[in-house]
Design a protein around this motif. Sequence first.
Motif, mmCIF file in Angstrom:
data_model
loop_
_atom_site.group_PDB
_atom_site.id
_atom_site.type_symbol
_atom_site.label_atom_id
_atom_site.label_comp_id
_atom_site.label_asym_id
_atom_site.label_seq_id
_atom_site.Cartn_x
_atom_site.Cartn_y
_atom_site.Cartn_z
ATOM 1 N N PHE A 307 -12.745 -12.802 0.525
ATOM 2 C CA PHE A 307 -12.754 -12.650 -0.933
ATOM 3 C C PHE A 307 -11.520 -11.859 -1.338
ATOM 4 C CE2 PHE A 307 -17.101 -14.135 -1.776
ATOM 5 C CZ PHE A 307 -17.607 -14.159 -0.484
ATOM 6 N N ARG A 308 -10.573 -12.571 -1.925
ATOM 7 C CA ARG A 308 -9.326 -11.920 -2.312
ATOM 8 C C ARG A 308 -9.509 -11.236 -3.658
ATOM 9 N NH1 ARG A 308 -3.431 -14.737 -1.777
ATOM 10 N NH2 ARG A 308 -2.259 -13.205 -2.980
ATOM 11 N N ILE A 309 -9.240 -9.956 -3.676
ATOM 12 C CA ILE A 309 -9.458 -9.173 -4.886
ATOM 13 C C ILE A 309 -8.174 -8.462 -5.287
ATOM 14 C CG2 ILE A 309 -10.783 -7.285 -5.924
ATOM 15 C CD1 ILE A 309 -12.950 -7.872 -3.740
ATOM 16 N N ASN A 310 -7.665 -8.817 -6.463
ATOM 17 C CA ASN A 310 -6.454 -8.153 -6.948
ATOM 18 C C ASN A 310 -6.819 -6.807 -7.575
ATOM 19 O OD1 ASN A 310 -4.866 -10.294 -6.120
ATOM 20 N ND2 ASN A 310 -5.040 -11.339 -8.107
ATOM 21 N N VAL A 311 -6.030 -5.806 -7.220
ATOM 22 C CA VAL A 311 -6.250 -4.460 -7.760
ATOM 23 C C VAL A 311 -5.019 -4.075 -8.561
ATOM 24 C CG1 VAL A 311 -6.801 -2.074 -7.184
ATOM 25 C CG2 VAL A 311 -7.563 -3.931 -5.692
ATOM 26 N N LEU A 312 -5.208 -3.781 -9.852
ATOM 27 C CA LEU A 312 -4.071 -3.554 -10.747
ATOM 28 C C LEU A 312 -3.338 -2.250 -10.453
ATOM 29 C CD1 LEU A 312 -3.591 -5.874 -12.555
ATOM 30 C CD2 LEU A 312 -4.378 -4.532 -14.525
ATOM 31 N N HIS A 313 -4.103 -1.161 -10.341
ATOM 32 C CA HIS A 313 -3.480 0.127 -10.050
ATOM 33 C C HIS A 313 -3.946 0.596 -8.681
ATOM 34 C CE1 HIS A 313 -2.373 0.074 -14.240
ATOM 35 N NE2 HIS A 313 -3.649 -0.130 -14.556
ATOM 36 N N LYS A 314 -2.979 0.848 -7.816
ATOM 37 C CA LYS A 314 -3.341 1.170 -6.426
ATOM 38 C C LYS A 314 -4.166 2.460 -6.324
ATOM 39 C CE LYS A 314 -0.225 0.806 -3.096
ATOM 40 N NZ LYS A 314 0.927 1.233 -2.267
ATOM 41 N N PRO A 315 -5.427 2.351 -5.942
ATOM 42 C CA PRO A 315 -6.269 3.538 -5.790
ATOM 43 C C PRO A 315 -5.897 4.298 -4.518
ATOM 44 C CG PRO A 315 -7.554 1.509 -5.974
ATOM 45 C CD PRO A 315 -6.161 1.120 -5.632
ATOM 46 N N HIS A 316 -6.002 5.621 -4.578
ATOM 47 C CA HIS A 316 -5.703 6.410 -3.383
ATOM 48 C C HIS A 316 -6.952 7.025 -2.772
ATOM 49 C CE1 HIS A 316 -1.396 5.880 -3.594
ATOM 50 N NE2 HIS A 316 -1.477 6.066 -4.902
ATOM 51 N N ASN A 317 -8.092 6.773 -3.440
ATOM 52 C CA ASN A 317 -9.351 7.257 -2.873
ATOM 53 C C ASN A 317 -9.924 6.216 -1.916
ATOM 54 O OD1 ASN A 317 -9.768 5.474 -4.965
ATOM 55 N ND2 ASN A 317 -11.751 6.358 -5.544
ATOM 56 N N ILE A 318 -9.209 6.005 -0.829
ATOM 57 C CA ILE A 318 -9.680 5.037 0.152
ATOM 58 C C ILE A 318 -10.382 5.754 1.290
ATOM 59 C CG2 ILE A 318 -7.997 3.269 -0.387
ATOM 60 C CD1 ILE A 318 -6.277 4.284 1.869
ATOM 61 N N GLN A 319 -11.142 4.989 2.066
ATOM 62 C CA GLN A 319 -12.001 5.614 3.076
ATOM 63 C C GLN A 319 -11.263 5.866 4.386
ATOM 64 O OE1 GLN A 319 -15.543 3.226 3.423
ATOM 65 N NE2 GLN A 319 -16.058 3.469 1.247
ATOM 66 N N ASN A 320 -11.930 6.617 5.224
ATOM 67 C CA ASN A 320 -11.391 6.972 6.536
ATOM 68 C C ASN A 320 -11.064 5.715 7.346
ATOM 69 O OD1 ASN A 320 -10.518 8.756 8.386
ATOM 70 N ND2 ASN A 320 -12.540 9.253 9.229
ATOM 71 N N GLY A 321 -9.869 5.669 7.908
ATOM 72 C CA GLY A 321 -9.478 4.518 8.703
ATOM 73 C C GLY A 321 -8.816 3.419 7.902
ATOM 74 N N GLU A 322 -8.853 3.552 6.583
ATOM 75 C CA GLU A 322 -8.228 2.530 5.740
ATOM 76 C C GLU A 322 -6.796 2.914 5.389
ATOM 77 O OE1 GLU A 322 -12.285 0.937 3.499
ATOM 78 O OE2 GLU A 322 -10.778 2.030 2.351
ATOM 79 N N LYS A 323 -5.972 1.886 5.203
ATOM 80 C CA LYS A 323 -4.570 2.125 4.841
ATOM 81 C C LYS A 323 -4.080 1.002 3.939
ATOM 82 C CE LYS A 323 -2.610 4.662 8.809
ATOM 83 N NZ LYS A 323 -3.479 4.693 10.010
ATOM 84 N N TRP A 324 -3.286 1.362 2.918
ATOM 85 C CA TRP A 324 -2.561 0.347 2.159
ATOM 86 C C TRP A 324 -1.296 0.033 2.931
ATOM 87 C CZ3 TRP A 324 -4.529 -2.289 -1.770
ATOM 88 C CH2 TRP A 324 -5.558 -1.720 -2.539
#
Length: 350
Positions: A307-324
């Motif tokens: 499921f491709r989901i476009n995110v307009l403003h890059k959130p920085h509250n991402i979870q442990n182990g996640e990376k942009w």
Amino acid sequence: MNFSTSIIRWYGFHKRDLPWRETRDPYRIWLSEIILQQTRVDQGMAYYHKFVKNYPSVEDLANASQDEVLKDWQGLGYYSRARNLHYAANQVMQEFGGEFPNNFNEILKLKGVGEYTAAAISSFAFDEAQAVIDGNVMRVLSRFFGVTDAIDSKEGKAQLVKLSKEHLNQKDPATHNQAIMEFGALQCTPVSPDCTNCPLAKGCFALANEMVADLPWKEKKTVVKPMHIAYAVFINEDSILMKQRKGEGIWEGLFDFPSIVSETPIETEHAARQLLQMRDWKDTLLSEVSEEVTHILSHRKIKARFFRINVLHKPHNIQNGEKWLTKSELAEKGIPRLIENYLKEIDWYE
DNA sequence: AACGCGGGGGC
DNA sequence: GCCCCAGCGTT
């Protein structure tokens, strides 16, 4: 002519030129053996060259990051081999003072090295009289000597250990081990071996008893369980949200996406809703839902949908182990084939 | 002793 | 589809 002599003679005529047979360097032999665990020579060859090039010495391997090693291992499967390889390189540096251990018992202490691999390295690099038992050897021994007990049973294994030791060529264990494995790979093949042109036809139990197709016998079969995954592919401009898998068994250490996992099918609308609500982000838009992709592992049949989901403003509250990750950053991470195939489809990879 | 762990290729 | 491949660590 005895068993070992016949096979070694056959080997002299039919052996393939393989790079790890050109060296006595235990480090390179170890690399090749780990790569070739449960892996065909044809499949492992490119990886062997890559690892020798990228990590010329055990110290280079120890000094690399695990991410780097997993990236180079990408596509080969059984990723614990790569994690253990990296761990063991550090063992060599710390526990063995940077010098590769030179005998069976010490080599066996390395993580990822079991009975087979320790026997292979100690015989090939140091001429130690240790008999290897791999899939090829099990097939050759069970057919020729008539091991009719299941090779995955206690009794069958004990017989194979006994036979392998009895018939090991003590004067040249290295060549013996290479020869019997090559014989199993090329002559005494799993399906329809060419017994009419086999130097061991005379004296072969399975051939005499019309049991070639029935040996070796296994009693257990691996169960393939269904697995359904709905992946959330969050994309913000030139960044994609990846998540490193931790303690989940499958693909540990590799990167994929936040997901919903189930043993039963996941209804598409339900998955979409749940994935969108997975984060409390504003301005997200479900832009594309992929077809269902089937991915087969040895013990799993995975059906995945992205499921491709476009995110307009890059959130920085991402979870442990996640990376942009940008495309170039993503190219440095190890990812499963399933994810690699999808990323290529949406033009995010190579 | 049983099970989980990849991906590819042959039939 | 099913089986196999230079097996090993964990429980």
